[in-house]
Design a protein around this motif. Sequence first.
Motif, PDB file in Angstrom:
ATOM      1  N   ASP A 210       0.698  -1.211   0.021  1.00 39.04           N
ATOM      2  CA  ASP A 210      -0.117  -0.053  -0.200  1.00 39.04           C
ATOM      3  C   ASP A 210       0.803   1.287  -0.015  1.00 39.04           C
ATOM      4  O   ASP A 210       0.289   2.512   0.372  1.00 39.04           O
ATOM      5  N   THR A 211       2.258   1.068  -0.263  1.00 44.18           N
ATOM      6  CA  THR A 211       3.250   2.367  -0.133  1.00 44.18           C
ATOM      7  C   THR A 211       3.128   2.931  -1.567  1.00 44.18           C
ATOM      8  O   THR A 211       3.080   2.543  -2.619  1.00 44.18           O
ATOM      9  N   ASP A 212       3.114   4.482  -1.236  1.00 39.18           N
ATOM     10  CA  ASP A 212       3.453   5.225  -2.562  1.00 39.18           C
ATOM     11  C   ASP A 212       4.938   5.055  -2.843  1.00 39.18           C
ATOM     12  O   ASP A 212       5.720   5.766  -1.996  1.00 39.18           O
TER      13      ASP A 212
ATOM     14  N   SER B 192       9.709   4.091  14.254  1.00 40.19           N
ATOM     15  CA  SER B 192       8.629   3.957  13.278  1.00 40.19           C
ATOM     16  C   SER B 192       8.595   2.430  12.894  1.00 40.19           C
ATOM     17  O   SER B 192       7.721   1.947  12.396  1.00 40.19           O
ATOM     18  N   HIS B 193      10.030   1.880  12.803  1.00 39.63           N
ATOM     19  CA  HIS B 193      10.218   0.528  12.328  1.00 39.63           C
ATOM     20  C   HIS B 193      10.030  -0.804  13.312  1.00 39.63           C
ATOM     21  O   HIS B 193       9.913  -1.888  13.134  1.00 39.63           O
ATOM     22  N   ASN B 194       9.710  -0.060  14.824  1.00 36.88           N
ATOM     23  CA  ASN B 194       9.893  -1.110  15.672  1.00 36.88           C
ATOM     24  C   ASN B 194       8.513  -1.941  15.873  1.00 36.88           C
ATOM     25  O   ASN B 194       7.548  -1.958  14.894  1.00 36.88           O
TER      26      ASN B 194
ATOM     27  N   ASN C 288       4.894  -0.649  15.568  1.00 40.09           N
ATOM     28  CA  ASN C 288       4.513   0.143  14.615  1.00 40.09           C
ATOM     29  C   ASN C 288       4.681  -0.678  13.324  1.00 40.09           C
ATOM     30  O   ASN C 288       3.936  -1.475  12.980  1.00 40.09           O
ATOM     31  N   TYR C 289       5.851  -0.422  12.266  1.00 37.72           N
ATOM     32  CA  TYR C 289       5.751  -1.175  11.034  1.00 37.72           C
ATOM     33  C   TYR C 289       6.151  -2.627  11.225  1.00 37.72           C
ATOM     34  O   TYR C 289       5.962  -3.624  10.444  1.00 37.72           O
ATOM     35  N   ASP C 290       6.586  -3.032  12.572  1.00 36.04           N
ATOM     36  CA  ASP C 290       6.941  -4.546  12.993  1.00 36.04           C
ATOM     37  C   ASP C 290       8.032  -4.954  11.873  1.00 36.04           C
ATOM     38  O   ASP C 290       7.782  -6.073  11.342  1.00 36.04           O
TER      39      ASP C 290
END
Length: 130
Positions: free
Chosen positions: A41-43, A76-78, A81-83
């Motif tokens: 779903d990323t732009d 944000s990557h943890n 969050n984005y796991d």
Amino acid sequence: MNNTDLVFQSYGRCCRKDEFFVDFYDFFMSSSDAIRNRFVDTDMAAQRHLLRNGVMQIILVARGMSDRKLRDLGESHNRHNYDIKPEWYDLWEQSLLKTVRAHDPEWTPELQQAWREVLKPGIELIRGVY
Ligand code: HEM
């Protein structure tokens, strides 16, 4: 020239063309289905710009700049969050090194080693916040 200068200049040559980031995400997403799924779903045009900055942050931290922005990236990557699983960072690094090799006309094995050393603390910091 020290490693951070070599890598800073190499990254400047790589960033001359947006294809660098297109190729990076092609390599990275083909390294695992789990990784490709994270970007469905990323732009990707926006993501390429964000990554350009993220890699620069890693290089600047290796040159002595504050690591506050990398800590935010770690957050944000943890897992909350984005796991992003810790083991995926090896694929990220391999994809980046492969892309540098393909794009930097001045690539040498020594330059690749310099990239590894410069990336290591920044990657470990982001991965370590998991
Ligand atoms: C988002 C950099 C590793 C997946 C981002 C962003 C940056 C970035 C700058 C945008 C800012 C943000 O959302 O916080 C990096 C750097 C990495 C790294 C420098 C290596 C040290 C990874 C890995 C994955 C990953 C290993 C595994 C799949 C993502 C995802 C997003 C993201 C899914 C959000 C995309 C969206 O908004 O749809 N990354 N990243 N990243 N990154 Fe990473």
